[in-house]
Design an enzyme around this catalytic site. Sequence first.
Site, PDB file in Angstrom:
ATOM      1  N   ARG A  10      -0.609  42.400  52.938  1.00 39.54           N
ATOM      2  CA  ARG A  10       0.686  41.743  53.197  1.00 39.54           C
ATOM      3  C   ARG A  10       1.622  42.658  53.987  1.00 39.54           C
ATOM      4  O   ARG A  10       2.464  42.164  54.734  1.00 39.54           O
ATOM      5  CB  ARG A  10       1.340  41.348  51.883  1.00 39.54           C
ATOM      6  CG  ARG A  10       0.647  40.152  51.292  1.00 39.54           C
ATOM      7  CD  ARG A  10       1.321  39.730  50.024  1.00 39.54           C
ATOM      8  NE  ARG A  10       0.848  38.429  49.613  1.00 39.54           N
ATOM      9  CZ  ARG A  10       0.840  38.007  48.368  1.00 39.54           C
ATOM     10  NH1 ARG A  10       1.291  38.777  47.411  1.00 39.54           N
ATOM     11  NH2 ARG A  10       0.389  36.802  48.074  1.00 39.54           N
ATOM     12  N   LYS A  44      -8.584  22.977  38.590  1.00 39.11           N
ATOM     13  CA  LYS A  44      -7.884  21.800  38.078  1.00 39.11           C
ATOM     14  C   LYS A  44      -7.629  20.707  39.095  1.00 39.11           C
ATOM     15  O   LYS A  44      -7.109  20.963  40.178  1.00 39.11           O
ATOM     16  CB  LYS A  44      -6.529  22.251  37.537  1.00 39.11           C
ATOM     17  CG  LYS A  44      -6.604  23.011  36.238  1.00 39.11           C
ATOM     18  CD  LYS A  44      -5.207  23.275  35.862  1.00 39.11           C
ATOM     19  CE  LYS A  44      -4.947  23.796  34.506  1.00 39.11           C
ATOM     20  NZ  LYS A  44      -3.513  24.183  34.482  1.00 39.11           N
ATOM     21  N   GLY A  49      -5.180  31.303  47.205  1.00 34.08           N
ATOM     22  CA  GLY A  49      -5.572  32.602  46.666  1.00 34.08           C
ATOM     23  C   GLY A  49      -7.062  32.806  46.475  1.00 34.08           C
ATOM     24  O   GLY A  49      -7.639  33.766  46.990  1.00 34.08           O
ATOM     25  N   GLY A  85       0.591  29.147  47.467  1.00 32.46           N
ATOM     26  CA  GLY A  85       1.404  27.984  47.082  1.00 32.46           C
ATOM     27  C   GLY A  85       2.056  27.322  48.276  1.00 32.46           C
ATOM     28  O   GLY A  85       2.128  26.090  48.365  1.00 32.46           O
TER      29      GLY A  85
HETATM   30  P1  AMP Z   1      -7.696  27.307  41.252  1.00 27.92           P
HETATM   31  O1  AMP Z   1      -6.743  28.407  40.898  1.00 27.92           O
HETATM   32  O2  AMP Z   1      -7.366  25.985  40.648  1.00 27.92           O
HETATM   33  O3  AMP Z   1      -7.998  27.251  42.724  1.00 27.92           O
HETATM   34  O4  AMP Z   1      -9.056  27.684  40.522  1.00 27.92           O
HETATM   35  C1  AMP Z   1      -9.779  28.845  40.787  1.00 27.92           C
HETATM   36  C2  AMP Z   1     -10.592  29.181  39.569  1.00 27.92           C
HETATM   37  O5  AMP Z   1     -11.437  28.089  39.262  1.00 27.92           O
HETATM   38  C3  AMP Z   1     -11.487  30.362  39.771  1.00 27.92           C
HETATM   39  O6  AMP Z   1     -11.049  31.416  38.958  1.00 27.92           O
HETATM   40  C4  AMP Z   1     -12.854  29.869  39.363  1.00 27.92           C
HETATM   41  O7  AMP Z   1     -13.540  30.775  38.514  1.00 27.92           O
HETATM   42  C5  AMP Z   1     -12.547  28.606  38.588  1.00 27.92           C
HETATM   43  N1  AMP Z   1     -13.672  27.660  38.612  1.00 27.92           N
HETATM   44  C6  AMP Z   1     -14.351  27.239  39.682  1.00 27.92           C
HETATM   45  N2  AMP Z   1     -15.347  26.419  39.321  1.00 27.92           N
HETATM   46  C7  AMP Z   1     -15.301  26.305  37.991  1.00 27.92           C
HETATM   47  C8  AMP Z   1     -16.089  25.592  37.038  1.00 27.92           C
HETATM   48  N3  AMP Z   1     -17.102  24.840  37.417  1.00 27.92           N
HETATM   49  N4  AMP Z   1     -15.737  25.696  35.732  1.00 27.92           N
HETATM   50  C9  AMP Z   1     -14.717  26.481  35.369  1.00 27.92           C
HETATM   51  N5  AMP Z   1     -13.946  27.171  36.210  1.00 27.92           N
HETATM   52  C10 AMP Z   1     -14.222  27.087  37.512  1.00 27.92           C
END
Ligand code: AMP
Length: 397
Positions: free
Chosen positions: A35, A199, A355, A378
């Site tokens: 950064r 999510k 991220g 974000g």
């Molecule tokens: P996000 O911050 O919503 O982009 O999510 C990223 C996180 O999702 C990472 O730390 C991944 O380890 C987790 N992730 C990806 N695939 C899966 C999965 N199938 N089950 C649980 N966690 C997951």
Amino acid sequence: MSKFSSYNFSGKKALIRVDFNVPLDEKYQITDDNRITATIPTIKKVLDDGGSVILMSHFGRPKEGPAEKYSLKHLVEHISSLLGTKVDFTADCIGDEAVAKAKNLKPGEVLLLENLRFYKEEEKGDEAFAKKLAALGDVYVNDAFGTAHRAHASTAVIAQYFAPEEKMFGLVMESEIKAAEKILREAEKPFTAIIGGAKVSDKILIIENLLDRADNIIIGGGMAYTFERACGGKIGNSLVEEDRIDTASELLKKAAEKGVRIHLPTDSIIADKFSEDASVSSALSNTIPDDWMGLDIGALACETFTKVIHDSKTILWNGPMGVFEMEKFQNGTKAIAKAIAEATENGAYSLVGGGDSVAAVNKFNYADKVSYVSTGGGAMLEFFEGKELPGIAAITK
Ligand code: AMP
């Protein structure tokens, strides 16, 4: 030429909002200075013109006032070595010392202000605080894309105290906006968006907005299982947001109406626990046995997704395909990074943002093989949700 590049900063004090929110270890050593290095060309342009620079940034999330851990003084030496010039520091971002140091700043000199978030007024977007900051410089330059979605004092409110010709984006902001606009407004077709991560709830708005733009939406990661459930699949212990199953159904319905192809992972790498030492197998994503969970996309999904990506001219990637932090579940994310790099080499335009997908392209050494890696998690997500970002609007409106 852009406004920033064509502006002559000679004799001007440029107040530059940067994002120096870098990670430090327990000895206050910077562990990733991306950064900071990103903004060096912006700072140098001002200095080379014969201007001086006042840098302001947030740093971490201090709860109540000043805290050693969140002091920007830990960065002074490193910034100074990157610029090849001395960087002065004020232990308070406003007040007598800051005013005096800013006033006495000579062309070619750099001053770093202490963490803006030591004042709660920063995040509140307080006008009096923004006005005090504004008084320190002649020209306002916003180069902090990572906070462009916040209507904070230094990122948005402050801009009203500068005349239109005296406020502008820095080089980082310019390139971030240009890359994002290229995807959102000038995408050459076929346009494929790859959305992953944990999510669904975090990604509903971006998917909705992309339904009006993309030809293909690839869905992977933990969020794919809520979609599988929406299609009536059996997902064992995989991650699911029960309260988003209807939303997932609706998104699938809307996509069908709009002719957007949604690609879910046909198969998954499954595990008997969420752990590096789990037993691992594979299964179709809609028939995952009880007590097993999908932690990565499977071989068939990698193959199908790769083909869709190879056939695309514009690619947006946000969110990993699996738990890529664990070696056993990193293949899917790696395969997608590879496919995007190959498509890019064949002439597609690709943007990776958010991220975890940025961490993934870095981890697998594909960062320089995609067209653009966005620094703003974000902010970039909100941009693709179709929202107006306060940090951008404050300069352009
Ligand atoms: P996000 O911050 O919503 O982009 O999510 C990223 C996180 O999702 C990472 O730390 C991944 O380890 C987790 N992730 C990806 N695939 C899966 C999965 N199938 N089950 C649980 N966690 C997951």
